[in-house]
Design a protein around this motif. Structure first.
Motif, PDB file in Angstrom:
ATOM      1  N   TYR A   1      28.581 -81.181   5.603  1.00  0.00           N
ATOM      2  CA  TYR A   1      28.282 -80.152   4.604  1.00  0.00           C
ATOM      3  C   TYR A   1      26.844 -80.289   4.112  1.00  0.00           C
ATOM      4  N   TYR A   2      26.413 -81.513   3.816  1.00  0.00           N
ATOM      5  CA  TYR A   2      25.063 -81.727   3.311  1.00  0.00           C
ATOM      6  C   TYR A   2      24.026 -81.558   4.416  1.00  0.00           C
TER       7      TYR A   2
ATOM      8  N   GLU B   1      24.296 -79.397   6.786  1.00  0.00           N
ATOM      9  CA  GLU B   1      24.156 -77.948   6.904  1.00  0.00           C
ATOM     10  C   GLU B   1      23.275 -77.394   5.791  1.00  0.00           C
ATOM     11  N   ARG B   2      23.426 -77.921   4.582  1.00  0.00           N
ATOM     12  CA  ARG B   2      22.574 -77.489   3.476  1.00  0.00           C
ATOM     13  C   ARG B   2      21.104 -77.852   3.755  1.00  0.00           C
TER      14      ARG B   2
ATOM     15  N   THR C   1      18.038 -75.184   4.296  1.00  0.00           N
ATOM     16  CA  THR C   1      16.838 -75.266   3.469  1.00  0.00           C
ATOM     17  C   THR C   1      15.588 -75.221   4.340  1.00  0.00           C
TER      18      THR C   1
ATOM     19  N   GLN D   1      27.261 -69.506  -1.081  1.00  0.00           N
ATOM     20  CA  GLN D   1      27.340 -69.666   0.373  1.00  0.00           C
ATOM     21  C   GLN D   1      25.994 -69.938   1.010  1.00  0.00           C
TER      22      GLN D   1
ATOM     23  N   GLY E   1      23.500 -72.098  -0.380  1.00  0.00           N
ATOM     24  CA  GLY E   1      22.880 -73.131  -1.189  1.00  0.00           C
ATOM     25  C   GLY E   1      21.848 -73.932  -0.411  1.00  0.00           C
ATOM     26  N   THR E   2      20.807 -74.400  -1.104  1.00  0.00           N
ATOM     27  CA  THR E   2      19.782 -75.264  -0.531  1.00  0.00           C
ATOM     28  C   THR E   2      19.882 -76.648  -1.171  1.00  0.00           C
ATOM     29  N   LEU E   3      19.016 -77.554  -0.754  1.00  0.00           N
ATOM     30  CA  LEU E   3      19.002 -78.879  -1.374  1.00  0.00           C
ATOM     31  C   LEU E   3      18.776 -78.776  -2.877  1.00  0.00           C
TER      32      LEU E   3
ATOM     33  N   THR F   1      19.502 -76.227  -5.029  1.00  0.00           N
ATOM     34  CA  THR F   1      20.683 -75.752  -5.751  1.00  0.00           C
ATOM     35  C   THR F   1      21.830 -76.758  -5.650  1.00  0.00           C
ATOM     36  N   GLU F   2      21.872 -77.524  -4.562  1.00  0.00           N
ATOM     37  CA  GLU F   2      22.925 -78.529  -4.412  1.00  0.00           C
ATOM     38  C   GLU F   2      22.713 -79.686  -5.381  1.00  0.00           C
TER      39      GLU F   2
END
Length: 557
Positions: A62-63, A65-66, A70, A235, A237-239, A241-242
């Motif tokens: 998940y991370y 993919e984020r 980004t 859906q 999100g970037t680093l 916003t995460e």
């Protein structure tokens, strides 16, 4: 032996005298040590010393993919921005036309707008009930809003191009002005047409300027927060916003710290690349002459200007129009209710209170950042220390959300137990503003004729008297610009403030975000009204700064 020591002593004394101005950089150094280095080490500690930090980041797709998204959106945003920035640079560097300075300033307005205002403006333009869909649904046969790109990646990309194209165009235009036009003239004499001259001669010569602009836009888009948070939705999100989500909603500070660490590595790499590209760009003392207009170039220039002005004006005009647009027609209701807390909750103060908070924080930020940044500029320039200048610029390499996270991690225990204090907001804003102050004042200091100082010294004036009697009057314009930039920076800061501001002391951007998250036309209307007020304030401060620069340099529009 003694003689050699005596021979070395004058040089050592002279060197110490040259380094003495570095004492003026000490206040900036203390600010950075306490409120940048200390919070960053707290993020490192959270990332490596607790379970669920770096390890989870690598293991959970998940991370990854984020992180990939980004990188992807920042790269595509930079590429799309360059597609419009190059034609703009061609206009600015190669041609003269009436109102050129004014048009250039207008095109720069989106860059100085707070990102949350940009996001709200695009929502007002392309949202389901935005101006564009409102106009299109009036066409017979169109019953549903045809534009459905809100909460898609296209909305993010479009907004990024909107607020980055002018600054990229300026960077490329600066490099373009430094090119030797005789090379292009020689290619024309050999039979090369305009397209061939551009792709075979001009474009390769602009490589460093293009890459410098692209790396800077990449940096801005990589750390984009308000635009992604509002226009992209969860859906996309970037680093950035995460980090916000992991900190305030999931309370997983080790994960947030690991994300911030990964982001810091990329941002500092982008800063180093950008600095080297700018240093590698050749500088010419003689600017190229402007190219006369012909029928084709005039038509092309008019089309480029029309497109860019439309891209610039449409979202801002839509924001203003929607802020007056109610269910029964145009109204002032959203503005007249800015002093009402319609939610009646502790987390929702009246919008006018947020305006007051922002103004107070901005004035306090100017009071802190202006003297510290000015002293750092004087000290680093007088000591000819590029290292000191680079250190003062370090906050530009840290995203505001990462800065806010560092405050959350470290500012809850002595000796810096400030998490409950509104002063923490002023400190965060000042950290972000000091580099802009230092850059502005340093640039003006370098432009002063050094013979003025020499003449004052020959007349017996000491360093302090020379500064206040000779240099200070010449720096007033630059200091005024720095004060305006500090004020605007504080008014629009969103990422760090969202994490650290107390609920009873929200700023305008934080209040806008809170009202956007609530259902109801009145909440949305108040968010639009506050966004319009913030846009007017930041836009006005930018034009004031531009005016001060023109007065200082004797430029005209």
């Amino acid at each position: 032996m003694d003689r050699s020591v005596d021979e070395k002593r004058p040089s050592l004394t002279a060197r110490a005298r040259e380094r003495r101005p570095l004492l003026l950089v000490v206040p900036a150094g203390l600010l950075l040590a306490a409120f940048l280095a200390y919070p960053l080490q707290g993020i490192l500690r959270e990332s490596f010393q607790r379970d669920g930090g770096i390890g989870l980041l690598v293991e959970d797709t998940y991370y990854l993919e984020r992180g990939w998204f980004t990188l992807w959106q920042a790269t595509v945003s930079a590429a799309l921005t360059l597609l419009l920035a190059v034609p703009l640079a061609w206009l600015l560097a190669c041609h003269a036309f009436p109102g050129k300075r004014t048009i250039e300033a207008v095109l720069m307005v989106p860059f100085v707008l707070p990102t949350i205002v940009v996001a709200v403006a695009f929502s007002a333009l392309i949202g389901p009930s935005g101006v564009a869909n409102d106009l299109l649904t009036r066409i017979p046969g169109i019953d549903e809003p045809p534009i459905r790109i809100l909460n898609t990646v296209w909305a993010i990309l479009l907004a990024h191009v909107f607020y980055n194209v002018a600054v990229a165009g300026r960077i490329i235009a600066t490099g373009w002005r430094g090119l030797d036009s005789r090379v292009e003239e020689s290619a024309a004499m050999l039979g090369a047409g305009p397209a061939a001259r551009f792709f075979l001669v001009t474009l390769p010569a602009l490589r460093n300027s293009l890459l410098a602009a692209a790396s800077l836009v990449f940096l801005f888009c990589f750390t984009s927060f308000g635009v992604v948070l509002i226009l992209g939705g969860p859906q996309f999100g970037t680093l950035e916003t995460e980090i916000y989500r992991e900190s305030l909603f999931l309370f997983r500070l080790p994960v947030a710290g690991a994300l911030a660490l990964a982001q810091l590595v990329v941002t500092f790499a982008a800063i180093v690349i950008n600095a080297r590209l700018q240093q590698a760009t050749p500088q010419r003392t003689e600017a190229r002459s402007t190219t006369p207009w012909d029928r084709k170039s005039a038509a092309l220039g008019a089309a480029i200007l029309a497109l860019l002005l439309l891209l610039t004006a449409a979202p801002m005009a839509a924001l203003v129009e929607r802020s007056f647009h109610g269910g029964d027609g145009y109204t002032l209701r959203y503005y007249t209710m800015l002093d009402d807390n319609i939610r009646g909750q502790a987390l929702f103060v009246a919008p006018i209170e947020a305006v007051r908070n922002s103004v107070v924080f901005a004035i306090a930020t100017v009071a802190v950042a202006l003297p510290i940044g000015t002293l750092a500029a004087i000290g680093s320039v007088r000591a000819r220390s590029t290292l000191a200048e680079a250190l003062v610029q370090l906050p530009l390499g840290v995203s505001s959300v990462t800065l806010g996270l560092g405050f959350l991690v470290t500012m809850d225990q002595p000796p810096l137990n400030l998490r409950e204090s509104p002063a923490l907001v002023v400190i965060a804003h000042s950290l972000i503003a000091v580099p802009f102050v230092t850059r502005t004042v340093s640039a003006r200091l370098r432009s002063l004729d050094p013979r003025l100082r020499d003449a004052a010294a020959m007349l017996g004036a000491g360093p302090a008297r020379t500064f206040f009697a000779v240099e200070a009057p010449l720096l007033k314009g630059a200091i005024g610009v720095a004060a305006v930039l500090s004020f605007a920076t504080s008014m629009g800061e969103f990422g760090a403030t969202l994490l650290i501001a107390r609920p009873e002391y929200p700023t305008i951007p934080v209040a806008i975000f809170r009202y956007l998250g609530q259902p109801g036309a009145l909440n949305y209307g108040q968010a639009l009204a506050m966004s319009t007020v913030l846009m007017a304030v930041t836009g006005s401060t930018f034009f004031l700064a531009e005016r001060l620069v023109r007065v200082r340099t004797g430029g005209v529009s």
